[in-house]
Write an enzyme that holds these catalytic residues in place. Structure first.
Site, PDB file in Angstrom:
ATOM      1  N   LYS A 159      -9.862 -72.429   8.194  1.00 58.80           N
ATOM      2  CA  LYS A 159     -10.899 -71.622   8.325  1.00 58.80           C
ATOM      3  C   LYS A 159     -11.037 -70.998   6.896  1.00 58.80           C
ATOM      4  O   LYS A 159     -10.732 -70.822   6.115  1.00 58.80           O
ATOM      5  CB  LYS A 159     -10.509 -70.125   8.987  1.00 58.80           C
ATOM      6  CG  LYS A 159     -11.316 -68.935   8.921  1.00 58.80           C
ATOM      7  CD  LYS A 159     -11.182 -68.405  10.156  1.00 58.80           C
ATOM      8  CE  LYS A 159     -12.042 -67.248   9.768  1.00 58.80           C
ATOM      9  NZ  LYS A 159     -11.501 -65.364   9.934  1.00 58.80           N
ATOM     10  N   GLY A 203     -14.567 -56.133  10.326  1.00 61.06           N
ATOM     11  CA  GLY A 203     -13.526 -55.387  10.889  1.00 61.06           C
ATOM     12  C   GLY A 203     -14.496 -54.000  11.302  1.00 61.06           C
ATOM     13  O   GLY A 203     -14.150 -53.689  11.476  1.00 61.06           O
ATOM     14  N   ASN A 216      -9.927 -60.257  15.193  1.00 65.99           N
ATOM     15  CA  ASN A 216      -8.641 -59.258  14.379  1.00 65.99           C
ATOM     16  C   ASN A 216      -8.588 -57.635  15.405  1.00 65.99           C
ATOM     17  O   ASN A 216      -7.799 -56.980  15.849  1.00 65.99           O
ATOM     18  CB  ASN A 216      -8.071 -59.389  13.569  1.00 65.99           C
ATOM     19  CG  ASN A 216      -6.914 -59.505  13.075  1.00 65.99           C
ATOM     20  OD1 ASN A 216      -6.663 -59.979  12.493  1.00 65.99           O
ATOM     21  ND2 ASN A 216      -6.593 -58.499  13.822  1.00 65.99           N
ATOM     22  N   THR A 217      -9.126 -57.179  14.106  1.00 64.29           N
ATOM     23  CA  THR A 217      -9.112 -55.840  13.921  1.00 64.29           C
ATOM     24  C   THR A 217      -9.434 -54.962  15.664  1.00 64.29           C
ATOM     25  O   THR A 217      -9.247 -53.592  15.871  1.00 64.29           O
ATOM     26  CB  THR A 217     -10.390 -55.368  13.140  1.00 64.29           C
ATOM     27  OG1 THR A 217     -10.700 -56.083  11.931  1.00 64.29           O
ATOM     28  CG2 THR A 217      -9.758 -53.762  12.855  1.00 64.29           C
TER      29      THR A 217
END
Lengths: 257, 66
Positions: free
Chosen positions: A96, A157, A206-207
């Site tokens: 990535k 995020g 993710n976050t």
């Protein structure tokens, strides 16, 4: 489902491994997410606590594909060197590719991204470029050999969702055969549904999961939302229209006035 | 003896190669990737990669990532 460099994923869900309250919660979140891919990174290893070794055992036990990232890299050289180190450690050609250009938004530096992608594609890497919805940049990436594109939804995020729906729709139309992964910026499962309804092929986040009060429950919520959007896109949704149209048939309606 | 920087810490070592440096620092069989002065050094090249005074060595391992 489309393949990602020849790999078919069981679910179009790629989940990050950072910021969880504990390794046990991370493992639980993965279990309930059904995610097919875990993103990982490389950081300095202390010779005393060797924290990375325990983490690696945990990830291997998840039995998912691993997608290493070049997070935090700001130069082509940093990103390329990190990719080489990741390939050796994780034993995969997948990378990535992130080359950050601006610290407030963590926006990719697309000029450096293209250059790093060129070097890595020539070297046999299977590059997942973290990019914007810019079609000119995306065309260059595809022409260099990238078989997957990962446009951002919103800054990493931020949890803002899809900031540029038009841009993503245009990207989908422009690249009907290239797998598109929304990477970054999602905060709620409904935003993942929206992305899948637009015809995206997978979601990477993710976050939103790791920072939820109950990460495992949120992971399952995202899994269900992604599935809902995937089914909706495949079921050829109706076109919206300006005026009402009765859904109940008028034929056979009684005269009661 | 040479003085090198390993993961941002100065160390004086008798190691002459990268392989020896990892042994002395007790990395043993740990899964790590290495770079010297910003250049990736594959595992197979560590034995023939000489360490010089002032070198910057990075030793990285799997870590959480998004």
């Amino acid at each position: 489902m489309r393949t990602f460099y020849g790999e078919t994923l069981n679910t179009p869900f790629m989940l990050g491994t950072a910021q969880y309250p504990s390794p046990a919660i991370l493992a639980d979140a993965f279990k309930r997410s059904g995610a097919s891919v875990a993103t990982v990174s490389l950081r300095r290893e202390s010779s005393t606590d060797k924290a990375g070794q325990d983490f690696w055992q945990l990830i291997k036990a998840l039995d998912v594909k691993v997608l290493p990232n070049t997070a935090g890299c700001h130069t082509v050289k940093e990103a390329v060197t990190t990719a080489h180190m990741a390939r050796e450690v994780f034993g995969t050609q997948w990378i990535k590719l992130e080359v950050i250009g601006e610290d407030d938004t963590l926006q990719p530096d697309v000029f450096k991204l293209v250059e790093a992608a060129r070097i890595l594609c020539e070297d046999g890497f299977q590059v997942f470029p973290y990019t914007t919805e810019d079609l000119v940049v995306a065309d260059k990436l595809v022409n260099l050999g990238c078989e997957v594109l990962m446009p951002w939804g919103a800054p990493i995020g931020s949890g803002m969702g899809l900031n540029n729906v038009f841009g993503l729709r245009a990207m989908r139309a422009h690249f009907p055969d290239i797998p598109l992964v929304i990477d970054a910026g999602l905060g709620l499962p409904s935003q993942a549904t929206q992305a899948m309804e637009l015809g995206m092929d997978a979601i990477l986040l993710n976050t939103a999961v790791a920072k939820a009060g109950d990460p495992a429950m949120m992971a399952e919520a995202f899994a269900l939302a992604i599935k809902a959007g995937q089914l909706a896109a495949a079921s050829e949704p109706m076109e919206p229209r300006d005026m009402a149209e009765p859904s109940t048939p008028l034929l056979g309606k009684a005269f009661l006035d | 003896m040479v003085t090198v920087t390993v993961n941002n810490e100065k160390r004086t070592t008798a190691a002459s190669t990268l392989f020896e440096l990892l042994e002395i620092l007790d990395y043993g069989d740990a899964v790590v990737a290495t770079a010297v002065n910003g250049n990736f050094v594959p595992q197979t090249m560590r034995g023939e990669t000489l360490i010089s005074d002032g070198d910057n060595v990075e030793i990285l391992a799997p870590m959480q990532g998004g």
